[in-house]
Design a protein around this motif. Structure first.
Motif, PDB file in Angstrom:
ATOM      1  N   ARG A 198       0.853  -1.192   0.000  1.00 55.48           N
ATOM      2  CA  ARG A 198       0.000   0.000   0.000  1.00 55.48           C
ATOM      3  C   ARG A 198       0.888   1.240   0.000  1.00 55.48           C
ATOM      4  O   ARG A 198       1.718   1.414   0.889  1.00 55.48           O
ATOM      5  CB  ARG A 198      -0.919   0.021   1.225  1.00 55.48           C
ATOM      6  N   ARG A 215       1.180  -4.795 -11.330  1.00 58.16           N
ATOM      7  CA  ARG A 215      -0.118  -5.298 -10.859  1.00 58.16           C
ATOM      8  C   ARG A 215      -0.473  -6.644 -11.466  1.00 58.16           C
ATOM      9  O   ARG A 215      -1.372  -7.326 -10.958  1.00 58.16           O
ATOM     10  CB  ARG A 215      -1.205  -4.260 -11.166  1.00 58.16           C
ATOM     11  N   ASP A 220      -0.752  -7.871  -4.241  1.00 58.36           N
ATOM     12  CA  ASP A 220      -1.910  -6.987  -4.101  1.00 58.36           C
ATOM     13  C   ASP A 220      -1.388  -5.563  -3.903  1.00 58.36           C
ATOM     14  O   ASP A 220      -0.975  -5.180  -2.809  1.00 58.36           O
ATOM     15  CB  ASP A 220      -2.752  -7.435  -2.896  1.00 58.36           C
ATOM     16  N   LYS A 222      -1.862  -1.416  -4.167  1.00 61.12           N
ATOM     17  CA  LYS A 222      -2.821  -0.318  -4.200  1.00 61.12           C
ATOM     18  C   LYS A 222      -2.080   1.007  -4.055  1.00 61.12           C
ATOM     19  O   LYS A 222      -1.355   1.222  -3.089  1.00 61.12           O
ATOM     20  CB  LYS A 222      -3.864  -0.454  -3.088  1.00 61.12           C
ATOM     21  N   ASP A 224      -2.836   5.054  -3.973  1.00 60.89           N
ATOM     22  CA  ASP A 224      -3.881   6.072  -3.910  1.00 60.89           C
ATOM     23  C   ASP A 224      -3.314   7.352  -3.321  1.00 60.89           C
ATOM     24  O   ASP A 224      -2.202   7.391  -2.819  1.00 60.89           O
ATOM     25  CB  ASP A 224      -5.096   5.593  -3.106  1.00 60.89           C
TER      26      ASP A 224
END
Length: 265
Positions: A198, A215, A220, A222, A224
């Motif tokens: 993350r 990806r 996993d 992410k 943002d």
């Protein structure tokens, strides 16, 4: 109360204690029995040696947002580093770690499996030691949350090597540079142990093809740009650290902190 917290840790230190997991987060406040006023310090007044001795008897402990002092924090990580510790996972987020000895902090983290260091005001020197310790082949660390600490000056290659030795990495709101993020993603496609990553998007134009290829792996990922400062996960205002001095004691705005804490009791 201060007495209750002390008794909990004394009980944990007893030989017959079977306690393995303890969540005692955000408990650095108490109601005075004398005048019913809200006070700060039920945690920060605990003896460092007692706190450290009890922590290493546990397997998992959550000490999040407890205003731990520099002496307490140094004692905890010194005990983890040098003692016979049962501890595997510690959440110490929201405590000011800026005065903890860098080598002791890093070598303590090196012996754990999971650590939450989010919003702990880590210094550049501390982050260098931590990154180096994670990269060590004997490091046992698998999960790290280092969000809300400035990592912008950390060497991109060293950072990517360390993060890809982990299984789970949270790096949100770390002021990461474009080069750091791209280095981490590139390494993840070459050699990695990562299962979940993350990160907050860096400023600049991120290579979309690189992100797409990363990806496609089994990780996993992410990315943002969410501001976590005022979310439920980080409920404290921007000037939270103005209320706590570097040693972990209430600053001049301690009354404001008490008011914020009381809403979460």
């Amino acid at each position: 109360t201060e007495e209750q917290v002390g008794e909990i840790f004394k009980g944990t230190c007893e030989r017959q204690s079977r306690l393995k997991k303890l969540d005692i987060a955000a408990n650095n406040i108490f109601i005075s029995r004398v005048d019913n006023t809200l006070n700060i310090g039920s945690f920060s007044r605990q003896a460092p040696d007692l706190l450290a001795s009890s922590v290493i008897k546990l397997e998992e402990v959550n000490l999040r947002f407890n205003g731990l002092t520099a002496m307490q924090l140094n004692a905890i990580f010194f005990a983890i580093r040098n003692g016979t510790s049962s501890l595997k996972d510690i959440d110490i987020s929201g405590n000011n770690l800026s005065l903890v000895w860098p080598y002791t902090l890093a070598r303590g983290i090196h012996k754990l499996e999971g650590v939450n260091l989010s919003a702990t005001k880590l210094t550049f020197v501390q982050t260098k030691f931590i990154i180096s310790a994670i990269s060590d082949e004997n490091s046992q660390l698998k999960t790290l949350d280092i969000s809300e600490n400035n990592l912008s000056k950390v060497d991109p290659h060293a950072l990517s090597k360390a993060m890809n030795k982990l299984e789970v990495a949270y790096m949100e709101n770390n002021q990461l540079t474009l080069l750091q993020v791209e280095s981490i993603l590139t390494q993840s496609m070459v050699l990695t142990a990562l299962k979940m990553l993350r990160m907050t998007k860096p400023q600049g134009i991120l290579n979309k093809d690189l992100v797409a290829r990363a990806r496609k792996s089994k990780i996993d990922i992410k990315l943002d740009s969410t501001d976590l400062e005022h979310s439920e996960e980080y409920p404290y205002p921007e000037d939270f650290w103005d209320w706590i001095d570097p040693a972990g004691f209430p600053g001049p705005a301690g009354d404001k902190l008490a008011a914020v804490e009381s809403k979460n009791v």
